[in-house]
Design a protein around this motif. Structure first.
Motif, PDB file in Angstrom:
ATOM      1  N   ALA A   1       0.852  -1.186   0.000  1.00  0.00           N
ATOM      2  CA  ALA A   1       0.000   0.000   0.000  1.00  0.00           C
ATOM      3  C   ALA A   1       0.887   1.235   0.000  1.00  0.00           C
ATOM      4  N   SER A   2       0.886   1.968  -1.103  1.00  0.00           N
ATOM      5  CA  SER A   2       1.634   3.221  -1.223  1.00  0.00           C
ATOM      6  C   SER A   2       0.670   4.344  -0.868  1.00  0.00           C
ATOM      7  N   VAL A   3       0.829   4.901   0.335  1.00  0.00           N
ATOM      8  CA  VAL A   3      -0.193   5.780   0.899  1.00  0.00           C
ATOM      9  C   VAL A   3       0.381   7.137   1.264  1.00  0.00           C
ATOM     10  N   GLN A   4      -0.512   8.094   1.468  1.00  0.00           N
ATOM     11  CA  GLN A   4      -0.154   9.485   1.735  1.00  0.00           C
ATOM     12  C   GLN A   4      -0.853   9.951   3.016  1.00  0.00           C
ATOM     13  N   PRO A   5      -0.236   9.793   4.171  1.00  0.00           N
ATOM     14  CA  PRO A   5      -0.886  10.142   5.434  1.00  0.00           C
ATOM     15  C   PRO A   5      -1.346  11.592   5.533  1.00  0.00           C
ATOM     16  N   VAL A   6      -0.685  12.519   4.827  1.00  0.00           N
ATOM     17  CA  VAL A   6      -1.064  13.927   4.940  1.00  0.00           C
ATOM     18  C   VAL A   6      -2.432  14.190   4.300  1.00  0.00           C
ATOM     19  N   PHE A   7      -2.908  13.295   3.430  1.00  0.00           N
ATOM     20  CA  PHE A   7      -4.271  13.450   2.920  1.00  0.00           C
ATOM     21  C   PHE A   7      -5.247  13.554   4.093  1.00  0.00           C
ATOM     22  N   ASP A   8      -5.088  12.668   5.060  1.00  0.00           N
ATOM     23  CA  ASP A   8      -5.976  12.679   6.224  1.00  0.00           C
ATOM     24  C   ASP A   8      -5.797  13.952   7.032  1.00  0.00           C
ATOM     25  N   ALA A   9      -4.555  14.396   7.187  1.00  0.00           N
ATOM     26  CA  ALA A   9      -4.308  15.623   7.951  1.00  0.00           C
ATOM     27  C   ALA A   9      -4.981  16.824   7.303  1.00  0.00           C
ATOM     28  N   LEU A  10      -4.973  16.879   5.979  1.00  0.00           N
ATOM     29  CA  LEU A  10      -5.561  18.020   5.275  1.00  0.00           C
ATOM     30  C   LEU A  10      -7.071  17.928   5.164  1.00  0.00           C
TER      31      LEU A  10
ATOM     32  N   VAL B   1       4.358  12.582  11.154  1.00  0.00           N
ATOM     33  CA  VAL B   1       3.440  13.120  12.158  1.00  0.00           C
ATOM     34  C   VAL B   1       1.995  12.764  11.816  1.00  0.00           C
ATOM     35  N   ALA B   2       1.622  12.900  10.549  1.00  0.00           N
ATOM     36  CA  ALA B   2       0.243  12.615  10.141  1.00  0.00           C
ATOM     37  C   ALA B   2      -0.125  11.156  10.400  1.00  0.00           C
ATOM     38  N   ALA B   3       0.825  10.246  10.218  1.00  0.00           N
ATOM     39  CA  ALA B   3       0.548   8.831  10.460  1.00  0.00           C
ATOM     40  C   ALA B   3       0.465   8.501  11.944  1.00  0.00           C
ATOM     41  N   THR B   4       1.221   9.242  12.758  1.00  0.00           N
ATOM     42  CA  THR B   4       1.223   8.959  14.193  1.00  0.00           C
ATOM     43  C   THR B   4       0.095   9.674  14.934  1.00  0.00           C
ATOM     44  N   ALA B   5      -0.474  10.716  14.328  1.00  0.00           N
ATOM     45  CA  ALA B   5      -1.559  11.466  14.972  1.00  0.00           C
ATOM     46  C   ALA B   5      -2.688  11.706  13.966  1.00  0.00           C
ATOM     47  N   PRO B   6      -3.326  10.638  13.467  1.00  0.00           N
ATOM     48  CA  PRO B   6      -4.398  10.812  12.480  1.00  0.00           C
ATOM     49  C   PRO B   6      -5.648  11.404  13.114  1.00  0.00           C
ATOM     50  N   ARG B   7      -6.550  11.871  12.269  1.00  0.00           N
ATOM     51  CA  ARG B   7      -7.782  12.491  12.783  1.00  0.00           C
ATOM     52  C   ARG B   7      -8.682  11.474  13.473  1.00  0.00           C
ATOM     53  N   ASN B   8      -8.610  10.225  13.073  1.00  0.00           N
ATOM     54  CA  ASN B   8      -9.273   9.168  13.821  1.00  0.00           C
ATOM     55  C   ASN B   8      -8.214   8.460  14.662  1.00  0.00           C
ATOM     56  N   PRO B   9      -8.199   8.666  15.973  1.00  0.00           N
ATOM     57  CA  PRO B   9      -7.115   8.114  16.806  1.00  0.00           C
ATOM     58  C   PRO B   9      -7.056   6.599  16.792  1.00  0.00           C
ATOM     59  N   ALA B  10      -8.099   5.934  16.319  1.00  0.00           N
ATOM     60  CA  ALA B  10      -8.059   4.472  16.238  1.00  0.00           C
ATOM     61  C   ALA B  10      -6.990   3.986  15.274  1.00  0.00           C
ATOM     62  N   TYR B  11      -6.544   4.865  14.388  1.00  0.00           N
ATOM     63  CA  TYR B  11      -5.586   4.467  13.356  1.00  0.00           C
ATOM     64  C   TYR B  11      -4.166   4.966  13.628  1.00  0.00           C
ATOM     65  N   ARG B  12      -3.851   5.260  14.875  1.00  0.00           N
ATOM     66  CA  ARG B  12      -2.514   5.749  15.205  1.00  0.00           C
ATOM     67  C   ARG B  12      -1.447   4.697  14.912  1.00  0.00           C
TER      68      ARG B  12
END
Length: 516
Positions: free
Chosen positions: A367-376, A427-438
């Motif tokens: 999975a090639s993913v972009q954690p900052v998408f969730d942050a934005l 940072v975005a991957a460690t502190a996502p908007r849904n904390p269940a996915y930290r």
């Protein structure tokens, strides 16, 4: 991994090293592009040169696993529209910028996001014409899956899917307009933009990038141009050419795989991601599906026969399901073990549930993913909530759940969609908007560094250990350290530590960035 010869040996002293092999090391010896020794500064062997790290932290360098170099360079030198909050502000920005450009040139702008506007109707083509005093205008939306185009660019898109006379174009119409706008660049301008992007990556501690191209995203000339810059005093470039059934063509172009931007669907921002349930905001249906499971399977098998990586762009849950069905069909012909050996990949995978995650693990898909998408855009009150509703928005980008289930992850920016800023990705991957996915910081860092090498099927890079490639970055860490890495998350009082500053980036023993 390359092994440069005739490089002078270098000993790096008085540093701190993020190394499982030698966690107390303060020095490192590099010889012939590889790490020859790690240990105490007092014991470091002789070398041709000595670099005093002055207390800097040395880590494996980052890899950006999804990048568009030309667009990134153009955005760096072009019109940044990420801060505009209305159609009027956009037009004012275009007018001011266009006045600095040649009358026969194209105004390239990027980053407007109408989901942040109170009135979410962008200006029409005729308004762009007036603002730019008749110049051609191409303004990519934040997702780069739609754009605003001036009247002079629109004829190239008439009659294609996604065309609209207002000038807001999507799908094939966007690809057609984009081709004209990028085609207006001279080869020299294109190479300059690519060099700007790669230089900026090196300055951020990024030693390698995955350039994602393909029909509708970039031209073959553009793709070959950025590959030619690979490791020429710049980051290493792994090219992925996304063309259906195009394994042999990808190989001819010098690609690392027939993957990247092979579109199974579009994007959430443009409402073209392919969804199981309709979009939440208005009558936009289920989005757009560009592949069938049978087509996906044929592409995978084509790549397996060619001994090549395959891959797809898939954001919506319907698109991801289609691609995974393609893998299941391919597995019936060649077996699951053969698929798992292929390092196949899917880009983005934003709307994915537990059953689909399990299939990623089954087939060994990266999975090639972009954690900052969730942050934005994630959470309860941003673009994803507008497009999907709050429940689906909070279920999007379950990157931590993928990691916990055993999915191989590679992190990237999709620049210029999000910035070339790898610590922000961590940072975005460690502190996502849904904390269940930290995720843990160490796991996120591994996905942002070693994960990119693994996604390119390259071994012995991404760790600091004797025998591994000397590919690393040296950091000033004004915010201090936590568990051997820079402190990134707020402390108990909510104080956010200062971000690390890159002082040196080294690729296979060669310094590609230095700022002492």
């Amino acid at each position: 991994m390359t092994s440069p010869s005739a490089q002078p040996s270098v000993r790096y002293t008085n540093g701190r090293f993020y190394s499982a092999a030698e966690p107390r090391a303060t020095a490192m010896l590099v010889r012939d592009g590889a790490i020859a020794w790690l240990g105490d500064t007092a014991d470091v062997p002789a070398a041709d040169r000595t670099v005093d790290l002055a207390g800097a932290l040395v880590t494996p360098a980052f890899v950006d696993a999804h990048l568009h170099a030309t667009d990134t360079g153009l955005a760096a030198d072009g019109l940044d529209l990420s801060g505009v909050r209305s159609a009027g502000e956009l037009l004012d920005a275009v007018a001011a910028f266009a006045a600095t450009r040649p009358a026969d040139g194209v105004v390239h702008g990027h980053g407007w996001d109408e989901s942040t506007w109170t009135e979410q109707t962008p200006p029409a083509a005729a308004e762009l014409d007036r603002a730019a005093a008749g110049r051609k205008v191409y303004l990519s939306q934040a997702s780069v899956h739609s754009a605003l185009a001036s009247s002079a660019l629109l004829p190239a898109a008439e009659g294609t899917d996604g065309y609209h006379p207002s000038g807001w174009v999507r799908e094939q119409a966007h690809h057609a307009v984009r081709a004209v706008a990028l085609g207006a660049l001279t080869p020299e301008q294109r190479t300059a933009a690519q060099r700007t992007a790669l230089s900026r990556a090196a300055a951020m501690g990024i030693a390698a990038v995955h350039e994602c191209g393909g029909p509708g995203t970039s031209s073959e000339d553009d793709f070959r141009s950025v590959l030619a810059l690979s490791a020429q005093g710049l980051p290493q470039v792994f090219g992925f050419w996304g063309e259906l059934g195009g394994a042999e063509r990808a190989r001819e172009l010098g690609a690392h795989g027939a993957a990247g931007d092979l579109y199974a669907d579009g994007a959430l921002g443009s409402r073209t991601a392919s969804l199981r349930a309709p979009y939440h905001d208005g009558d936009h249906g289920h989005g757009e599906a560009f592949l069938t499971a049978e087509q996906a399977a044929a592409h995978i098998l084509d790549c397996v026969r060619a001994g090549f990586q395959s891959g797809f762009h898939a954001i919506g849950d319907a698109a991801i399901t289609t691609v995974l069905e393609g893998f299941a069909l391919a597995a019936k012909q060649v077996g699951v073990d053969t698929l798992r050996e292929g390092h196949h990949r899917i880009e983005h995978v934003e709307l994915i549930d537990k059953a689909m995650i399990a299939r990623l693990v089954e087939f060994g898909v990266i999975a090639s993913v972009q954690p900052v998408f969730d942050a934005l855009w994630g959470g309860t009150d941003r673009m994803y909530a507008q497009r999907l509703g709050v429940e689906r928005a909070l279920a999007s980008n379950p990157i931590g759940a993928m990691h916990a289930t055993g999915v191989a992850l590679a992190f990237g920016s999709d620049s210029p969609v999000t910035a070339l800023d790898p610590w922000s990705i961590v940072v975005a991957a460690t502190a996502p908007r849904n904390p269940a996915y930290r995720m843990k910081v160490r796991a996120a860092f591994a996905a942002a560094s070693r994960g990119g090498w693994r996604a390119a099927a390259v071994d012995r890079v991404g760790v600091l250990a004797p025998g591994a490639s000397a590919t690393f970055a040296a950091w000033e860490t004004p915010g201090g350290l936590s568990e051997g890495l820079p402190a990134l998350l707020p402390d108990i009082d909510g104080v956010v530590p200062a971000r690390p500053v890159c002082r040196r980036t080294v690729l296979h023993g060669e310094t590609i960035f230095e700022n002492n």
